[in-house]
Design a protein around this motif. Structure first.
Motif, short mmCIF file in Angstrom:
data_model
loop_
_atom_site.label_atom_id
_atom_site.label_comp_id
_atom_site.label_asym_id
_atom_site.label_seq_id
_atom_site.Cartn_x
_atom_site.Cartn_y
_atom_site.Cartn_z
N ASP A 154 12.86 27.61 45.12
CA ASP A 154 14.30 27.43 44.94
C ASP A 154 14.99 28.79 44.87
O ASP A 154 14.62 29.61 44.03
N LEU A 155 15.95 29.04 45.75
CA LEU A 155 16.65 30.33 45.72
C LEU A 155 17.99 30.22 45.00
O LEU A 155 18.58 31.24 44.66
N ARG A 156 18.47 29.00 44.78
CA ARG A 156 19.80 28.85 44.18
C ARG A 156 19.85 29.28 42.73
O ARG A 156 20.87 29.72 42.24
N SER A 157 18.70 29.11 42.04
CA SER A 157 18.70 29.42 40.61
C SER A 157 18.38 30.88 40.33
O SER A 157 18.27 31.30 39.19
N GLU A 158 18.23 31.69 41.43
CA GLU A 158 17.87 33.09 41.23
C GLU A 158 19.11 33.94 40.92
O GLU A 158 20.21 33.60 41.32
N PRO A 159 18.91 35.07 40.24
CA PRO A 159 20.04 35.94 39.91
C PRO A 159 20.76 36.41 41.17
O PRO A 159 20.14 36.64 42.20
#
Ligand SMILES: CC(C)(COP(=O)(O)OP(=O)(O)OC[C@H]1O[C@@H](n2cnc3c(N)ncnc32)[C@H](O)[C@@H]1OP(=O)(O)O)[C@@H](O)C(=O)NCCC(=O)NCCS
Length: 169
Positions: A154-159
């Motif tokens: 998941d890349l959406r929850s990354e800073p």
């Protein structure tokens, strides 16, 4: 220690990539036509890893390759492979990091992939990079009749700062 670098795949790399495909995937290796079709398809981004001292596999410095497909929402790892003589040297991680960085740059929601359930080295590499198993696809790999895990990062929850990382392109 040899140094490794990453650059975009060029048509002059075809022969070496097909040689590596056969070394790594045997009967399941892509043919010239499959590779050419894949590279010409929409949304593809392919890279190779090179070494400054090719050594045991001859004069060609290409020792690994990897590819991504972006469909506008998610990115999919299409392939990744490292010459046997150079495995366990960090090249797979280098290539995977570049694919993930590129997916971030494209603002993909996630990176998806399929991997054989018994491919321990690849599973360990993906888990180490944060991928999680989503599901099992029964008999996904033919003619071996082997199951695949679908994995997702998941890349959406990354800073937000991570989206500005550089990559090979
Ligand atoms: C999977 C593959 C690309 C890994 O490439 P690599 O250059 O050897 O991987 P790295 O050296 O960068 O290792 C990255 C991490 O993967 C894991 N890993 C790699 N090989 C491993 C092995 N044989 N056993 C256990 N873990 C392994 C480790 O977690 C490793 O991190 P660490 O070195 O900090 O422990 C390589 O084994 C390969 O080309 N396999 C054949 C093709 C293939 O199966 N591709 C994947 C298709 S889905």
């Amino acid at each position: 220690m040899p140094e490794f670098h990453v650059r975009p795949l060029r048509s002059s790399d075809f022969d070496r990539v097909l040689w590596l495909e056969r070394e790594l995937f045997g009967a399941g290796a892509w043919t010239y036509g499959m590779l050419a079709d894949e590279l010409a398809a929409l949304g593809r981004w392919y890279i190779v890893a090179t070494v400054d001292e090719p050594g045991s596999i001859g004069p060609d410095p290409v020792i690994g390759y990897a590819g991504l497909w972006f469909d506008g929402d998610d990115a999919q790892v299409m392939t990744i492979g490292v010459a046997r003589a150079f495995q366990r040297s960090g090249v797979g991680r280098l290539l995977l990091d570049e694919l993930i960085a590129h997916a971030r740059k494209l603002k993909a929601n996630a990176v998806l992939l399929e991997v054989r359930v018994d491919n321990e080295p690849a599973l360990a590499m993906y888990r180490r990079s944060g991928f999680e198993v989503l599901a099992v696809r029964k008999r996904y790999y033919q003619p071996e009749n082997k199951d695949a895990y679908t994995m997702r990062l998941d890349l959406r929850s990354e800073p937000r700062a991570a989206a500005d990382d550089g990559d090979a392109a």
